[in-house]
Enzyme design. Sequence first.
Site, PDB file in Angstrom:
ATOM      1  N   TYR A   1      -1.556   0.334  10.567  1.00 34.40           N
ATOM      2  CA  TYR A   1      -1.593  -0.147   9.181  1.00 34.40           C
ATOM      3  C   TYR A   1      -0.309   0.246   8.455  1.00 34.40           C
ATOM      4  CZ  TYR A   1      -3.459  -1.046   4.479  1.00 34.40           C
ATOM      5  OH  TYR A   1      -3.661  -1.505   3.201  1.00 34.40           O
TER       6      TYR A   1
ATOM      7  N   SER B   1       0.860  -1.188   0.000  1.00 37.35           N
ATOM      8  CA  SER B   1       0.000   0.000   0.000  1.00 37.35           C
ATOM      9  C   SER B   1       0.890   1.230   0.000  1.00 37.35           C
ATOM     10  CB  SER B   1      -0.895   0.008   1.246  1.00 37.35           C
ATOM     11  OG  SER B   1      -1.519   1.272   1.420  1.00 37.35           O
TER      12      SER B   1
END
Length: 247
Positions: A139, A126
């Site tokens: 995250y 990501s």
Amino acid sequence: MKTAVITGASTGIGEACARTLAASGWQVVLVARRAERIAKIADELQGLALPLDVTNVTKDDFEAVEQCDLLINCAGGALGLDQVDSYSAEDWSTMFDRNVIGTLKMTQALLPRIIEAQGCIINITSTAALGGYEGGSGYCAAKSAQRALTQSLRLEMKGKPIRITEVLPGMVYTPEFSLNRFNGDEAKAKAVYEGVDRPLTGEDVAEVVASIAHLPPHVNIDEIVVRPVAQRGQYALHRGELGWHEK
């Protein structure tokens, strides 16, 4: 026929990768925890469903997979959007297990077969791996660790006929990602994408993955960042019309 093993294949980017590759002639092996869901998709694609938790897989789980030309580590996800001083350590652990340990164990289970096939590993990380943002500590940390794993593996495979690629998507709209992140709160999940003109879809990312998979075996894409036009950077997101017209 080449074979691709895809984790997180029950939804989102993982499911889209399975469908895109199957449509171009690949045999697909779908890995996810939701047995009934991946069985249905595998039946549609004439593929193989393996209901597994990636954090606990072993080599023995893949006895039915005779060859592996491509491994797509897509299982993962985010939990919560809290600040560091109040973030749940349990949520951090879960994110690390799913994003990092799952990638590690899948790689360990299938690496010899991928090398034998002169194949490719594609890890879906990501843009969260590129820097922190408020509420994203857990995250971002997990995706940064997955990125580090990918970079180290690429160097360790020097001298081996195998490609190692990292795909870093920006804002992607999938039905479950934000909903899971906010524990089923539909209002919070919807607000993430509010006003964004054409965020990426799972299918968009799958097209990028397929293009990498179809390159000649001596061509390696180290990493590729994929964002929608509305998102120019981590903090450069335009909410509003972009004036698209049909071509």
